[in-house]
Scaffold this motif. Structure first.
Motif, PDB file in Angstrom:
ATOM      1  N   GLY A   1       0.810  -1.215   0.000  1.00  0.00           N
ATOM      2  CA  GLY A   1       0.000   0.000   0.000  1.00  0.00           C
ATOM      3  C   GLY A   1       0.834   1.251   0.000  1.00  0.00           C
ATOM      4  N   ILE A   2       1.993   1.203  -0.660  1.00  0.00           N
ATOM      5  CA  ILE A   2       2.962   2.297  -0.567  1.00  0.00           C
ATOM      6  C   ILE A   2       2.406   3.595  -1.124  1.00  0.00           C
ATOM      7  N   ASN A   3       1.446   3.504  -2.053  1.00  0.00           N
ATOM      8  CA  ASN A   3       0.917   4.716  -2.668  1.00  0.00           C
ATOM      9  C   ASN A   3      -0.407   5.155  -2.055  1.00  0.00           C
ATOM     10  N   MET A   4      -0.711   4.649  -0.866  1.00  0.00           N
ATOM     11  CA  MET A   4      -1.913   5.053  -0.155  1.00  0.00           C
ATOM     12  C   MET A   4      -1.520   5.651   1.186  1.00  0.00           C
ATOM     13  N   SER A   5      -2.309   6.622   1.626  1.00  0.00           N
ATOM     14  CA  SER A   5      -2.058   7.183   2.958  1.00  0.00           C
ATOM     15  C   SER A   5      -2.450   6.161   4.016  1.00  0.00           C
ATOM     16  N   GLY A   6      -2.010   6.391   5.246  1.00  0.00           N
ATOM     17  CA  GLY A   6      -2.339   5.466   6.325  1.00  0.00           C
ATOM     18  C   GLY A   6      -3.840   5.330   6.524  1.00  0.00           C
ATOM     19  N   GLY A   7      -4.555   6.460   6.423  1.00  0.00           N
ATOM     20  CA  GLY A   7      -6.005   6.417   6.584  1.00  0.00           C
ATOM     21  C   GLY A   7      -6.690   5.646   5.472  1.00  0.00           C
ATOM     22  N   GLN A   8      -6.218   5.809   4.262  1.00  0.00           N
ATOM     23  CA  GLN A   8      -6.810   5.080   3.143  1.00  0.00           C
ATOM     24  C   GLN A   8      -6.594   3.576   3.289  1.00  0.00           C
ATOM     25  N   LYS A   9      -5.405   3.182   3.685  1.00  0.00           N
ATOM     26  CA  LYS A   9      -5.132   1.754   3.882  1.00  0.00           C
ATOM     27  C   LYS A   9      -6.034   1.175   4.966  1.00  0.00           C
ATOM     28  N   GLN A  10      -6.208   1.952   6.053  1.00  0.00           N
ATOM     29  CA  GLN A  10      -7.040   1.465   7.139  1.00  0.00           C
ATOM     30  C   GLN A  10      -8.486   1.298   6.698  1.00  0.00           C
ATOM     31  N   ARG A  11      -9.004   2.257   5.938  1.00  0.00           N
ATOM     32  CA  ARG A  11     -10.393   2.183   5.506  1.00  0.00           C
ATOM     33  C   ARG A  11     -10.610   1.074   4.473  1.00  0.00           C
ATOM     34  N   ILE A  12      -9.596   0.837   3.645  1.00  0.00           N
ATOM     35  CA  ILE A  12      -9.723  -0.248   2.660  1.00  0.00           C
ATOM     36  C   ILE A  12      -9.816  -1.595   3.358  1.00  0.00           C
ATOM     37  N   GLN A  13      -9.000  -1.796   4.395  1.00  0.00           N
ATOM     38  CA  GLN A  13      -9.079  -3.099   5.055  1.00  0.00           C
ATOM     39  C   GLN A  13     -10.317  -3.210   5.947  1.00  0.00           C
ATOM     40  N   ILE A  14     -10.850  -2.080   6.415  1.00  0.00           N
ATOM     41  CA  ILE A  14     -12.140  -2.144   7.112  1.00  0.00           C
ATOM     42  C   ILE A  14     -13.237  -2.524   6.112  1.00  0.00           C
ATOM     43  N   ALA A  15     -13.183  -1.937   4.910  1.00  0.00           N
ATOM     44  CA  ALA A  15     -14.157  -2.279   3.874  1.00  0.00           C
ATOM     45  C   ALA A  15     -14.044  -3.749   3.487  1.00  0.00           C
ATOM     46  N   ARG A  16     -12.827  -4.279   3.469  1.00  0.00           N
ATOM     47  CA  ARG A  16     -12.641  -5.701   3.190  1.00  0.00           C
ATOM     48  C   ARG A  16     -13.389  -6.559   4.206  1.00  0.00           C
ATOM     49  N   ALA A  17     -13.269  -6.174   5.474  1.00  0.00           N
ATOM     50  CA  ALA A  17     -13.951  -6.940   6.523  1.00  0.00           C
ATOM     51  C   ALA A  17     -15.467  -6.797   6.408  1.00  0.00           C
ATOM     52  N   VAL A  18     -15.934  -5.577   6.146  1.00  0.00           N
ATOM     53  CA  VAL A  18     -17.379  -5.356   6.057  1.00  0.00           C
ATOM     54  C   VAL A  18     -17.976  -6.161   4.902  1.00  0.00           C
ATOM     55  N   TYR A  19     -17.282  -6.195   3.759  1.00  0.00           N
ATOM     56  CA  TYR A  19     -17.818  -6.871   2.578  1.00  0.00           C
ATOM     57  C   TYR A  19     -17.930  -8.380   2.795  1.00  0.00           C
ATOM     58  N   GLN A  20     -17.143  -8.919   3.711  1.00  0.00           N
ATOM     59  CA  GLN A  20     -17.199 -10.365   3.955  1.00  0.00           C
ATOM     60  C   GLN A  20     -18.516 -10.793   4.603  1.00  0.00           C
ATOM     61  N   ASP A  21     -19.232  -9.824   5.212  1.00  0.00           N
ATOM     62  CA  ASP A  21     -20.516 -10.119   5.859  1.00  0.00           C
ATOM     63  C   ASP A  21     -20.362 -11.261   6.866  1.00  0.00           C
ATOM     64  N   ALA A  22     -19.347 -11.127   7.731  1.00  0.00           N
ATOM     65  CA  ALA A  22     -19.071 -12.167   8.722  1.00  0.00           C
ATOM     66  C   ALA A  22     -20.001 -12.010   9.925  1.00  0.00           C
ATOM     67  N   ASP A  23     -19.925 -12.954  10.842  1.00  0.00           N
ATOM     68  CA  ASP A  23     -20.745 -12.911  12.057  1.00  0.00           C
ATOM     69  C   ASP A  23     -20.030 -12.164  13.173  1.00  0.00           C
ATOM     70  N   ILE A  24     -18.707 -12.303  13.235  1.00  0.00           N
ATOM     71  CA  ILE A  24     -17.921 -11.712  14.318  1.00  0.00           C
ATOM     72  C   ILE A  24     -16.830 -10.840  13.700  1.00  0.00           C
ATOM     73  N   TYR A  25     -16.716  -9.616  14.212  1.00  0.00           N
ATOM     74  CA  TYR A  25     -15.705  -8.685  13.703  1.00  0.00           C
ATOM     75  C   TYR A  25     -14.704  -8.369  14.808  1.00  0.00           C
ATOM     76  N   LEU A  26     -13.427  -8.551  14.478  1.00  0.00           N
ATOM     77  CA  LEU A  26     -12.336  -8.265  15.402  1.00  0.00           C
ATOM     78  C   LEU A  26     -11.518  -7.120  14.809  1.00  0.00           C
ATOM     79  N   LEU A  27     -11.633  -5.930  15.408  1.00  0.00           N
ATOM     80  CA  LEU A  27     -11.006  -4.731  14.860  1.00  0.00           C
ATOM     81  C   LEU A  27      -9.934  -4.243  15.824  1.00  0.00           C
TER      82      LEU A  27
END
Length: 1532
Positions: A767-793
């Motif tokens: 993620g070298i070309n993304m800011s820290g905030g962008q990287k964090q939000r992308i991986q949060i979106a990854r977790a949200v899209y999985q539609d899991a039962d339990i979220y560990l953040l």
């Protein structure tokens, strides 16, 4: 009359045959059986083969009888079922060419035996055996082939797709019988000087048919296939369709037998590659049996079976590898053995040829032609079998490589945390690149193991025929030389272990340097780490030098061994009085030359075995490492419990040997849908608590139960190379509605609008070309899209600003995930009140648990965290009140103002085509969002400049002519010694010798010793030149890489660089010099051969010249395709390493999302992408070698026919024999020249690739002697920026646009602005990570662009957003340059709140830091970074989100330390927590790369419309609810 005569003959024949059969006691058959000890008798072998045929016939009848009985017993069973099945499953039968050819071959062989039987009955001649037995043998064999024909015809009825073992064994025995018959026929024709008759021609026809059946028996398939239309047709989709497509696209998989033998199946690739450079998509797919998926599954099944029987240990992995390769290896071994046998036919016939040329022509010239046919036949058989076993060995090596790489990858995904620390990514990359290559090399050399004893045995047999007991002296000398290898091999193995250990250390350090290059440049440590890498390389170089010296000595021994063996043999013959004629001497010399092959290959074999053993042990130990325990977490079905997470009295520890567990006494129950907040000080065990739920941390006691699927967001963002959408989907199918909701809740819409290609924009490595905030939000979106039962953040809000954090919490955690169970770690106290339960961690235990209000009333430590945050909030509120910008109306309409301000700012930001910070490089509009460029690939031939640069790298190439002269002298002396022996030895025993035996032997010894000395000189000089050149290239590449600008590392994957530093560098270290040397040596050798042959057969040039032209035409036709295939193979190797490195770093995330299978499939696809060009490249090599060998055989045959046709006495038979002796190697020598040229050109691609990285544009000079700043610079820390304009590339728009401001010395300045405003770009410009396009930056009146980079960066300090630690010790991380005392370091550690923690460790300052600092929490790593700047105490300090990963209390302490320690320094602070900059002297607000506002906080807050006021409002509004909650809780 004629009829009567024939009838009488027939009756007499039958009577004789009957009498012979009745009189068994006196028959030739019984006498032959009694004479079994006479193994040389052809009748004995005939008896043996007849017995074998009888055995097969009996077995066939027994098997047939068993089937009939079984069919009768089950006659009336399942009749109805079978009929219905037949009615509903119509089958389509497909007959391959091989099935039809099998029937034809059996018919031909049956016809041959019938013809021989008729011939025997008519002529009543039993040849070499008694007539009656010959007739009986032919009858039995005819019957056996009738049975075989019936069996083949029954394959169609019995639906047999695989040839039965009995039939396969039958065909194999028949093949060896045919070979024996032909050999016997040839021997008899030579001895009796007779022509071939009907029997001999039928034997030839039988041999051809049996050869084809032998190949069919090896393949094991009948050529019949059955397709059930009603079942298969609906399945022609998905994987079945892919399988069919793969087979269709693999020319090797559908090649005929003739195409396989001649390698003509690859012709279509050559036709494309000759016209234009090949691209990856033009390379055909590999066969399904060579695909990584098929091979990985096969190896897994074998390894699992072995593990169940013997457990997992090193021997088990060796056994699994053996079982995996044994079938293909056995086939290769058969071809290799035939090659070895065929190669000794020539030397065994040389004495006969010399006698023939010397005048023994009692049987006429036909005997000479027969000898020529035998020579040629043996060479053709040798050519075919040699090419097949070499190709098969390389193909098997490719299969084993694919299987092992896939298992190393899968093991990496399953490694436990402790095992992960034992094997760094650099080491594992070495396993994949270097170790696997060495293991596959063993597969190729393994054939020499069984060829060697056969070659030596045949050599001694030939010598014994010519020299009698003198042969045993040669055997003793051969064994003596081979014995010398034992101690040499042991030492070589030790050297190889040391080389690999040194290479591991170098690769581990280099991988770490490349991964953290930005921090090294910011801290001005790049040269220090360059020297460290050079030191590690020096260690590796010393071991390489020792190894090469030993190899040079070994080369001297074995190049001189033929001369030594021949000297011992001839000397023994002279002592024993054995006469040495020219024919015997030449036959012996030819045999010694043939012995060169096994003797020369022996040191290579032992070296490869030593290297392979070391590498195999390393890989085996890696595959035995502990894995994450799947039983540490118990999965409970969701309908059986109301709790999603249960931990009962859990005890966990990252270090199994530690007496203090990481987590102790953990008891936790989380109901479905609960929101659980986890807080605590740095190092209290917050992240470890999430890890225990994931099953990542080893469990020592208690139970963990989880009900439902999990999604995990780690504290340090893990982003894959690829586009944004791929990172969010993470293997899931794309659903537009779900995807849109996800990115909206994660505040990514505005980012996508700014990206050049939206969510299809490519993300750089890590993620070298993304800011820290962008990287964090992308991986949060990854977790949200999985539609899991339990979220560990794990601390999801640390890298985002206040507004974005509030949006994420409201719309994501409390919005789209409101029905989910969430456990989130946070340091931001304002997100705690909304939690259903808060866990306060302290020293690895849950110190407090409850709701926010309850914890405040308990007064047991939680209020410390809350109090620190309250103080920060109060400072904000006081600033607002004192500036008179708080009003009731403003509060009521705050959300409206916020949205209006946000929209206004965002509209401005949309005009920016680039992101700030590292993400700027992704906005290349022409590339549509691509950052990572395809790997640079040269096209066309390897330039002469590449060869010239390599040859002249050391001492201007002065060693090259010396090496060539030494090799030329060796060749001259070797030819001279052989010429001397041929000339001085008498043609026959009756001829008077020209010179005495003593003089003959003395001259030969002197010439041999001289040639050995020359080869020793050549070997040593070649080793010296090769290593010095390799070292020079490595240092040039290393300097260029470490001096490259950051833009190079942003756009170049680490795996691409490591591939050059590992695989390509190994080729330079060990291969290139030898390959180039062999090009010259093979040319010198063939010149010597041509010189000898021209003495007696100069007309050979008439055919040799056009054949040579054809050879070079083939080479020019071959080179373009092979070169591009080799380049593609090298390029496709890097993605395997890159993907593996990425997967290793995110293994915990992959396991949490249960995506191991998906990532394994990606890995298998990458392996296939590499195997495709590699496989077709080795096939192209064999295509060329086969044709060159055939052409060489043609030249040799022409020269033989010429010699035989010359009149008697026209030439000296001794010299003619010498010419034939050298001509025996003509095919291999000519092929060796072309092979070496082509192989060297392929290897030179590694030189070309390394040279590419010696031409990387460099940063500005580190030091400029004429512009050195004073030693106390910067003294005041005044920064003056004038008209600053910065862009990341010439074709991209400016990021900073005309910035002008003055930062007074010794002041605190806060830099704020929304994402994309240019904050981090300004900092990079200050450190000259990016160079200004226009304008200047002056520090204390010194233009930073006019001084050296080292002078600039070493005088500034920075705490980066991503904390970085290096493998080593605590002291090494704080003070890598060893500039400070231990007392000073302890003082700093105490100030950083780390002193007590490190004092608990036994090693104190030498406490271990593993790769990436993974044995320390992120917060602790941030504190170490603080310690570095406290030690340095520069005049200017930059804080880039320095306290994002620590709790509020620790943040307050750090801020206080910074205020005190840097009270007289200039401090620039970039922060998302507004309270960290509210007390700054000045605030710099950036927007669109311009200065929007620049004044003191109080002045900016006086204006309601100021951008800083709006940021304050956002923060205060988000925290106001928290403040009210706190007051109410305290009030109660």
């Amino acid at each position: 009359m004629e009829k009567a005569r024939l009838s009488k003959i027939f009756d007499k024949t039958l009577r004789m045959f009957h009498e012979d059969i009745i009189d068994l006691s006196n028959s030739h058959l019984l006498q032959t059986w009694r004479g079994w000890s006479e193994l040389t008798s052809s009748c004995f072998w005939m008896n043996l083969f007849v017995l074998i045929h009888l055995t097969f016939i009996g077995s066939f009848l027994v098997q047939l009888l068993h089937k009939r009985i079984s069919a009768w017993r089950h006659r009336f069973k399942k009749v109805t079922h079978n009929r219905s099945a037949e009615e509903h499953t119509p089958e389509e039968i497909s007959f391959d060419t091989s099935y039809r050819a099998s029937k034809i071959c059996c018919l031909l062989i049956l016809a041959c035996h019938s013809m021989r039987l008729m011939f025997l009955l008519l002529h009543r001649n039993g040849n070499r055996c008694k007539y009656s037995f010959s007739v009986l043998a032919e009858i039995i064999q005819s019957i056996s082939w009738v049975f075989l024909l019936i069996a083949i015809l029954s394959f169609q009825r019995t639906k047999t797709t695989k040839v039965p073992l009995l039939v396969r064994a039958w065909w194999i025995c028949s093949f060896f019988q045919s070979v024996f018959s032909i050999a016997t026929d040839l021997y008899s024709a030579l001895m009796d000087n007779s022509l071939f008759g009907v029997g001999e021609y039928t034997d030839i026809l039988s041999l051809l048919s049996c050869t084809y059946l032998f190949i069919i028996s090896v393949r094991g398939k009948t050529g019949i296939s059955f397709k059930n239309r009603s079942i298969t047709e609906p399945l022609l989709n998905g994987s079945a369709e892919e399988h069919t497509e793969n087979k269709r696209q693999s020319p090797y998989g559908k090649a005929t037998l003739l195409q396989l033998v001649t390698f003509s199946w690859i012709n279509p690739i050559f036709s494309i590659g000759y016209k234009k450079p090949l691209d990856q998509d033009e390379v055909p797919d590999i066969d399904i049996k060579d695909s990584a998926a098929f091979l990985s599954d096969s190896f897994s099944n074998i390894l699992n079976n072995v593990r169940q029987k013997n457990g997992l240990q090193t021997s088990s992995i060796y056994k699994a590898i053996f079982l995996f390769i044994r079938k293909k290896a056995a086939i290769n071994a058969c071809f290799a053995v035939v090659t070895a046998c065929a190669s000794y036919v020539g030397p065994s016939l040389i004495d006969d040829l010399v006698k023939f040329l010397g005048g023994e022509r009692q049987h006429g010239v036909k005997r000479g032609y027969m000898l020529a046919v035998l020579f040629l036949s043996a060479k053709i058989v040798e050519t075919i079998t040699q090419r097949q076993w070499i190709f098969g060995a390389r193909q098997l090596g490719m299969r084993l490589r694919a299987a092992l790489i896939s298992h190393i990858y899968q093991k990496g995904l399953r490694l436990s945390s402790q095992s992960r620390q034992n094997h760094t990514s650099g080491e594992v990359i070495n396993y994949m690149s270097v170790d696997i290559q060495r293991i596959t090399d063993v597969i190729w050399y393994a054939n020499i193991i069984w060829m060697l004893p056969i070659q030596v045995s045949l050599a001694i047999s030939v010598l014994h025929k010519d020299l009698g007991l003198g042969a045993f002296a040669g055997l003793a000398a051969t064994l003596l030389i081979m014995t010398c290898n034992i101690p040499l091999t042991r030492v070589q193995k030790q050297f190889q272990s040391k080389i690999m250990e040194a290479k591991d250390n170098r690769m581990k350090s280099m991988s770490e340097v490349l991964r953290n290059m930005k921090i090294l440049k910011l801290q001005a440590w790049d040269m220090q780490y360059l020297h460290r890498l050079e030191g590690l390389r020096n260690i590796e170089y010393n071991w390489l030098w020792k190894s090469q010296k030993l190899l040079a000595f070994t080369s001297f021994i074995f190049w001189g061994s033929p001369a030594f063996i021949s000297a011992v043999t001839f000397g023994s013959c002279i002592l024993m009085g054995i006469p040495l004629t020219a024919g015997k001497v030449l036959s012996a010399l030819a045999t010694f030359r043939m012995l060169q092959d096994p003797i020369f290959s022996l040191p290579d074999l032992l070296s490869v075995l030593a290297q392979g053993k070391v590498s195999a042990d390393r890989v085996a130990l890696y595959l035995q490492e502990d894995e994450v325990k799947h039983d540490s977490v118990v999965a409970i079905p969701r309908n059986q419990t109301e709790f999603d997470v249960e931990v009962d009295n859990g005890q966990f520890s990252w270090d199994a040997d530690s007496t203090f567990p990481t987590l102790d006494g953990i008891t936790l129950k989380v109901k479905r849908g609960m929101k659980v907040a986890i807080c605590g000080t740095v190092g209290s065990g917050k992240s470890s608590l999430l890890s225990c739920i994931l099953g990542e941390i080893p469990k020592q006691g208690g139970t963990v139960k989880v009900s439902g699927s999990k999604a995990y967001v780690p504290q340090s963002p893990w982003i894959l190379s690829g586009n944004v959408r791929e990172n969010i989907l993470f293997g899931r199918p794309y659903e537009s509605d779900k995807y849109e909701k996800t990115i909206q809740s994660c505040a990514l819409l505005k980012d996508f609008e700014l990206f050049a290609n939206g969510d299809m924009t490519e993300i750089g490595e890590r993620g070298i070309n993304m800011s820290g905030g962008q990287k964090q939000r992308i991986q949060i979106a990854r977790a949200v899209y999985q539609d899991a039962d339990i979220y560990l953040l794990d601390d999801p809000f640390s890298a985002v600003d206040a507004h974005t954090g509030g949006h994420l919490f409201k719309d994501c955690l409390m919005g789209i995930l409101k029905e989910k169970t969430i456990l989130y770690v946070t340091h931001q106290v304002e997100f705690l009140p909304a939690a259903d339960i808060i866990l306060v961690m302290k020293s690895g235990k849950i110190a407090q648990a409850g709701r926010f209000e309850d914890l405040l009333r308990q007064n047991t430590g939680f209020e410390v965290l809350v109090g620190a945050h309250s103080q920060a909030l109060e400072s904000i509120l006081n600033a607002e009140n004192s500036s008179r910008i708080m009003s009731e109306r403003t509060v009521e309409n705050a959300s409206t103002d916020e949205c209006d301000g946000e929209n206004e700012t965002d509209n401005q930001l949309q005009g920016i085509n680039k992101q700030e910070s590292e993400q700027d490089l992704c906005q290349n509009i022409n590339e549509r969002g691509r950052l990572m460029q395809d790997e640079e690939r040269e096209k066309g031939g390897i330039g002469k400049k590449v060869y010239w640069l390599y040859l002249t790298a050391v001492r201007g190439g002065a060693l090259v002519p010396i090496i060539i002269i030494a090799q030329s002298l060796f060749q001259i002396l070797q030819v001279a010694s052989n010429y001397w022996m041929a000339w001085a030895s008498p043609p026959t025993t009756a001829t008077i010798p020209v010179v005495g035996l003593n003089l003959l032997f003395l001259v030969y010894i002197l010439l041999s010793v001289g040639s050995s000395f020359c080869v020793f000189t050549r070997a040593m000089l070649l080793a010296v030149a090769g290593l010095l050149t390799s070292e020079k290239f490595f240092r040039n590449m290393l300097h260029c890489i470490l001096r490259a600008p950051m833009s190079f590392f942003d756009s170049t994957p680490t795996g691409r660089i490591l591939n050059r530093a590992s695989t390509d560098q190994s080729i330079l270290d060990l291969d290139i010099a030898g390959k180039l040397g062999w090009c010259a040596f093979s040319i010198i050798q063939i010149l010597g051969t041509i010189g000898v042959m021209s003495q007696v057969a100069w007309p050979v040039f008439a055919i040799f010249i056009p054949v040579t032209v054809i050879c070079f035409f083939y080479q020019r036709y071959y080179i373009p395709t092979a070169r591009e295939l080799a380049r593609l193979s090298g390029i496709q190797r890097a993605p395997i390493l890159h993907h593996f490195a990425e997967s290793l770093s995110g293994a915990a995330t992959i396991r949490a999302f249960e995506q191991e299978d998906h990532f394994s499939k990606v890995n298998l696809g990458l392996i296939d992408s590499h195997s495709r060009p590699w496989f077709h490249n080795i096939s192209a090599m064999e295509w060329l070698s086969f044709r060159l060998n055939l052409l060489s055989n043609f030249v040799f045959a022409f020269s033989l026919v010429l010699l035989v046709s010359l009149p008697e006495g026209f030439i000296n038979p001794s010299i003619a024999g010498l010419a034939v002796t050298y001509g025996l190697n003509l095919n291999s020598q000519l092929a060796t020249i072309i092979w070496n040229i082509c192989n060297t050109e392929n290897r030179m691609i590694s030189v070309e690739r390394i040279l590419q990285y010696t031409r990387i544009p460099s940063e500005a000079p580190l030091l400029i002697e004429d512009c050195r700043p004073p030693n106390n610079w910067p003294e005041d820390g005044t920064i003056c920026i004038k008209s600053l304009e910065v862009r990341y590339a010439e074709h991209l728009p400016s990021v900073l646009r005309g910035i002008t401001c003055a930062i007074p010395g010794r002041k605190k300045v806060g830099v704020v602005g929304r994402t994309g405003s240019g904050k981090s770009t300004l900092i990079q410009a200050l450190f000259r990570i990016v160079e200004p396009r226009e304008g200047t930056i002056e520090i204390d009146n010194v233009d930073i662009c006019k001084i050296g980079l080292h002078d600039l960066r070493s005088r500034l300090s920075i705490i980066p957003q991503d904390p970085t630690m290096f493998a080593g010790t605590v002291r090494g991380n704080l003070d890598p340059l060893n500039e400070y005392s231990d007392e000073r370091i302890w003082e700093i550690l105490d100030k950083c709140q780390l002193g007590d923690l490190i004092r608990q460790s036994e090693k104190k300052l030498d406490s271990t830091v593993v790769e990436n600092g993974e044995n320390w929490s992120v917060g602790q790593r941030q504190l170490f970074c603080l310690g570095r700047v406290l030690l340095k105490r520069s005049g200017i300090l930059v804080l880039d989100e320095a306290t994002a990963s620590v709790d509020s209390a620790t943040d307050g302490i750090i801020q206080e330390i910074i205020r005190w320690e840097f009270k007289d320094r200039t401090v620039l602070t970039i922060a998302h927590r507004i309270h960290t900059v509210i007390d700054s002297d000045l605030i710099l607000v950036l927007s669109e790369g311009r200065v929007l506002e620049y004044d003191s906080p109080s002045k900016l807050l006086e204006r309601e419309d100021s951008a800083f006021s709006k940021l304050i409002k956002e923060y205060s509004m988000r925290s106001r609810g928290f403040s009210n909650t706190t007051r109410s809780a305290r009030g109660t």
